[in-house]
Motif scaffolding. Structure first.
Motif, PDB file in Angstrom:
ATOM      1  N   MET A 143       0.806  -1.219   0.000  1.00  0.00           N
ATOM      2  CA  MET A 143       0.000   0.000   0.000  1.00  0.00           C
ATOM      3  C   MET A 143       0.847   1.281   0.000  1.00  0.00           C
ATOM      4  SD  MET A 143      -3.086  -0.814  -0.253  1.00  0.00           S
ATOM      5  CE  MET A 143      -4.140  -2.225  -0.094  1.00  0.00           C
ATOM      6  N   ALA A 144       1.882   1.310   0.814  1.00  0.00           N
ATOM      7  CA  ALA A 144       2.704   2.523   0.928  1.00  0.00           C
ATOM      8  C   ALA A 144       3.389   2.845  -0.404  1.00  0.00           C
ATOM      9  CB  ALA A 144       3.750   2.360   2.027  1.00  0.00           C
ATOM     10  N   GLN A 145       3.901   1.809  -1.068  1.00  0.00           N
ATOM     11  CA  GLN A 145       4.562   1.996  -2.361  1.00  0.00           C
ATOM     12  C   GLN A 145       3.562   2.457  -3.425  1.00  0.00           C
ATOM     13  OE1 GLN A 145       7.751   1.870  -2.705  1.00  0.00           O
ATOM     14  NE2 GLN A 145       8.706  -0.013  -2.001  1.00  0.00           N
ATOM     15  N   ALA A 146       2.373   1.843  -3.397  1.00  0.00           N
ATOM     16  CA  ALA A 146       1.318   2.206  -4.355  1.00  0.00           C
ATOM     17  C   ALA A 146       0.914   3.672  -4.155  1.00  0.00           C
ATOM     18  CB  ALA A 146       0.108   1.298  -4.176  1.00  0.00           C
ATOM     19  N   GLU A 147       0.713   4.019  -2.897  1.00  0.00           N
ATOM     20  CA  GLU A 147       0.343   5.399  -2.535  1.00  0.00           C
ATOM     21  C   GLU A 147       1.384   6.389  -3.051  1.00  0.00           C
ATOM     22  OE1 GLU A 147       0.498   7.665   1.628  1.00  0.00           O
ATOM     23  OE2 GLU A 147      -0.796   5.895   1.695  1.00  0.00           O
ATOM     24  N   THR A 148       2.659   6.093  -2.824  1.00  0.00           N
ATOM     25  CA  THR A 148       3.752   6.963  -3.275  1.00  0.00           C
ATOM     26  C   THR A 148       3.703   7.148  -4.784  1.00  0.00           C
ATOM     27  OG1 THR A 148       5.129   6.228  -1.448  1.00  0.00           O
ATOM     28  CG2 THR A 148       6.275   7.257  -3.283  1.00  0.00           C
ATOM     29  N   SER A 149       3.485   6.058  -5.528  1.00  0.00           N
ATOM     30  CA  SER A 149       3.431   6.133  -6.995  1.00  0.00           C
ATOM     31  C   SER A 149       2.257   6.987  -7.465  1.00  0.00           C
ATOM     32  CB  SER A 149       3.302   4.729  -7.604  1.00  0.00           C
ATOM     33  OG  SER A 149       4.462   3.989  -7.374  1.00  0.00           O
ATOM     34  N   PHE A 150       1.071   6.736  -6.899  1.00  0.00           N
ATOM     35  CA  PHE A 150      -0.117   7.490  -7.323  1.00  0.00           C
ATOM     36  C   PHE A 150      -0.001   8.978  -6.963  1.00  0.00           C
ATOM     37  CE2 PHE A 150      -2.552   3.282  -6.827  1.00  0.00           C
ATOM     38  CZ  PHE A 150      -2.518   3.024  -8.188  1.00  0.00           C
ATOM     39  N   LEU A 151       0.584   9.273  -5.787  1.00  0.00           N
ATOM     40  CA  LEU A 151       0.702  10.668  -5.351  1.00  0.00           C
ATOM     41  C   LEU A 151       1.671  11.481  -6.214  1.00  0.00           C
ATOM     42  CD1 LEU A 151       0.666  10.364  -1.444  1.00  0.00           C
ATOM     43  CD2 LEU A 151      -1.095  11.409  -2.882  1.00  0.00           C
ATOM     44  N   LYS A 152       2.531  10.793  -6.960  1.00  0.00           N
ATOM     45  CA  LYS A 152       3.470  11.491  -7.849  1.00  0.00           C
ATOM     46  C   LYS A 152       2.764  12.084  -9.068  1.00  0.00           C
ATOM     47  CE  LYS A 152       7.696   9.023  -6.596  1.00  0.00           C
ATOM     48  NZ  LYS A 152       8.601   7.909  -6.930  1.00  0.00           N
ATOM     49  N   ILE A 153       1.524  11.647  -9.296  1.00  0.00           N
ATOM     50  CA  ILE A 153       0.731  12.211 -10.401  1.00  0.00           C
ATOM     51  C   ILE A 153       0.094  13.506  -9.907  1.00  0.00           C
ATOM     52  CG2 ILE A 153      -1.245  11.818 -11.940  1.00  0.00           C
ATOM     53  CD1 ILE A 153      -0.647   8.765 -11.614  1.00  0.00           C
ATOM     54  N   ALA A 154       0.293  14.586 -10.662  1.00  0.00           N
ATOM     55  CA  ALA A 154      -0.225  15.905 -10.264  1.00  0.00           C
ATOM     56  C   ALA A 154      -1.731  15.842 -10.005  1.00  0.00           C
ATOM     57  CB  ALA A 154       0.078  16.926 -11.351  1.00  0.00           C
ATOM     58  N   VAL A 155      -2.181  16.591  -8.985  1.00  0.00           N
ATOM     59  CA  VAL A 155      -3.597  16.569  -8.568  1.00  0.00           C
ATOM     60  C   VAL A 155      -4.537  16.787  -9.753  1.00  0.00           C
ATOM     61  CG1 VAL A 155      -5.324  17.704  -7.110  1.00  0.00           C
ATOM     62  CG2 VAL A 155      -3.021  17.321  -6.227  1.00  0.00           C
ATOM     63  N   ALA A 156      -4.213  17.767 -10.582  1.00  0.00           N
ATOM     64  CA  ALA A 156      -5.083  18.112 -11.716  1.00  0.00           C
ATOM     65  C   ALA A 156      -5.160  16.994 -12.761  1.00  0.00           C
ATOM     66  CB  ALA A 156      -4.585  19.396 -12.373  1.00  0.00           C
ATOM     67  N   LYS A 157      -4.183  16.101 -12.751  1.00  0.00           N
ATOM     68  CA  LYS A 157      -4.149  15.040 -13.774  1.00  0.00           C
ATOM     69  C   LYS A 157      -4.647  13.696 -13.256  1.00  0.00           C
ATOM     70  CE  LYS A 157      -0.602  17.070 -16.655  1.00  0.00           C
ATOM     71  NZ  LYS A 157       0.711  16.905 -17.292  1.00  0.00           N
ATOM     72  N   ARG A 158      -5.085  13.664 -12.014  1.00  0.00           N
ATOM     73  CA  ARG A 158      -5.569  12.395 -11.443  1.00  0.00           C
ATOM     74  C   ARG A 158      -6.973  12.074 -11.943  1.00  0.00           C
ATOM     75  NH1 ARG A 158      -3.607  13.718  -5.345  1.00  0.00           N
ATOM     76  NH2 ARG A 158      -1.365  13.796  -5.828  1.00  0.00           N
ATOM     77  N   THR A 159      -7.116  10.893 -12.506  1.00  0.00           N
ATOM     78  CA  THR A 159      -8.418  10.439 -13.003  1.00  0.00           C
ATOM     79  C   THR A 159      -9.253   9.917 -11.833  1.00  0.00           C
ATOM     80  OG1 THR A 159      -7.515   8.228 -13.333  1.00  0.00           O
ATOM     81  CG2 THR A 159      -7.413   9.731 -15.228  1.00  0.00           C
ATOM     82  N   ALA A 160     -10.498   9.554 -12.134  1.00  0.00           N
ATOM     83  CA  ALA A 160     -11.370   8.950 -11.112  1.00  0.00           C
ATOM     84  C   ALA A 160     -10.726   7.673 -10.579  1.00  0.00           C
ATOM     85  CB  ALA A 160     -12.738   8.651 -11.714  1.00  0.00           C
ATOM     86  N   LYS A 161     -10.084   6.922 -11.467  1.00  0.00           N
ATOM     87  CA  LYS A 161      -9.433   5.668 -11.058  1.00  0.00           C
ATOM     88  C   LYS A 161      -8.309   5.948 -10.053  1.00  0.00           C
ATOM     89  CE  LYS A 161      -6.180   2.224 -12.468  1.00  0.00           C
ATOM     90  NZ  LYS A 161      -5.130   1.846 -13.413  1.00  0.00           N
ATOM     91  N   ILE A 162      -7.470   6.940 -10.363  1.00  0.00           N
ATOM     92  CA  ILE A 162      -6.340   7.266  -9.473  1.00  0.00           C
ATOM     93  C   ILE A 162      -6.871   7.702  -8.108  1.00  0.00           C
ATOM     94  CG2 ILE A 162      -4.323   8.757  -9.104  1.00  0.00           C
ATOM     95  CD1 ILE A 162      -3.940   6.834 -11.428  1.00  0.00           C
ATOM     96  N   ASN A 163      -7.860   8.581  -8.113  1.00  0.00           N
ATOM     97  CA  ASN A 163      -8.409   9.064  -6.840  1.00  0.00           C
ATOM     98  C   ASN A 163      -9.060   7.934  -6.045  1.00  0.00           C
ATOM     99  OD1 ASN A 163      -7.732  11.868  -6.668  1.00  0.00           O
ATOM    100  ND2 ASN A 163      -9.151  12.261  -8.350  1.00  0.00           N
ATOM    101  N   PHE A 164      -9.738   7.035  -6.748  1.00  0.00           N
ATOM    102  CA  PHE A 164     -10.358   5.908  -6.048  1.00  0.00           C
ATOM    103  C   PHE A 164      -9.284   5.035  -5.394  1.00  0.00           C
ATOM    104  CE2 PHE A 164     -11.834   1.580  -5.601  1.00  0.00           C
ATOM    105  CZ  PHE A 164     -13.053   1.760  -4.967  1.00  0.00           C
ATOM    106  N   LEU A 165      -8.230   4.722  -6.157  1.00  0.00           N
ATOM    107  CA  LEU A 165      -7.183   3.842  -5.632  1.00  0.00           C
ATOM    108  C   LEU A 165      -6.372   4.522  -4.523  1.00  0.00           C
ATOM    109  CD1 LEU A 165      -5.974   2.012  -8.870  1.00  0.00           C
ATOM    110  CD2 LEU A 165      -7.561   1.203  -7.115  1.00  0.00           C
TER     111      LEU A 165
END
Length: 214
Positions: A143-165
């Motif tokens: 989970m921590a590694q996944a979180e780190t990877s997803f958080l590297k995507i800029a807020v404005a570019k996060r899709t519904a999928k990214i925000n859900f995960l």
């Protein structure tokens, strides 16, 4: 790529663009570029079988058939024929695109460590790669590694999928933050949100129980 045809396609004149590409192929049958452009449009339209058939036939005609291999592997992946996709990808030198596609296929067939190895070998890490790495870490339960990877995507570019995960990743450590990510995901794409909620129901229950115990 033919720019005029691309402009027509981007303007929503799909049939016209495809018709012109077919004419180009008839006029220059040995040129791989036209087949690749047409296959891309067919894939985008969801015509996976047509795209793979086109490229399979083109391999017997074009001057450099190996130029079609990567796109044909993508077609096989989209069709769910992962063995064919991997067999073809293994014949292509590993650049970032090939590594990305290999990681995608291995994740799909459940070979998560292999998927991770290929994804971590990619040199140019763009948002698509960050998302893939997040997906792989999540599938491994990291989970921590996944979180780190997803958080590297800029807020404005996060899709519904990214925000859900991200909500899934945050559930055990900060439930309020998890709910915020889910609210965003639901606003962005209610249909996806409901589907994902159903798909992840068992995991969410397990994580929720784990969070309550902590």
């Amino acid at each position: 790529m033919d720019k005029k045809i691309a402009e027509l396609y981007d303007a929503g004149k799909t049939d016209q663009a495809i018709h012109l590409l077919v004419k180009q192929i008839d006029a220059h049958p040995k040129n791989a570029e036209n087949y690749l452009q047409l296959a891309t449009y067919l894939l985008e339209q969801g015509s996976f079988d047509q795209a793979s058939k086109l490229l399979e036939e083109a391999k017997h005609i074009v001057t450099k058939p190996e130029e079609l291999d990567y796109d044909l592997a993508v077609c096989y992946y989209m069709q769910g024929d992962f063995t064919k996709a991997i067999n073809l990808l293994d014949q292509i030198p590993n650049d970032d695109l090939v590594l990305y596609q290999k990681a995608l296929v291995y994740l799909k067939i459940g070979q998560k460590q292999k998927a991770l190895a290929y994804a971590l070998s990619i040199k140019e890490v763009d948002d698509r790669v960050k998302e893939l790495l997040g997906d792989i870490w999540l599938s491994l339960g990291e989970m921590a590694q996944a979180e780190t990877s997803f958080l590297k995507i800029a807020v404005a570019k996060r899709t519904a999928k990214i925000n859900f995960l991200l909500g899934v990743c945050f559930l055990t450590e900060d439930r309020d933050q998890a709910e915020k990510f889910w609210d965003k995901a639901e606003k962005q794409d209610p249909k996806y949100y409901q589907k994902a909620k159903n798909e992840y129901a068992a995991i969410l229950k397990m994580l929720s129980d784990k969070g309550k115990k902590q």
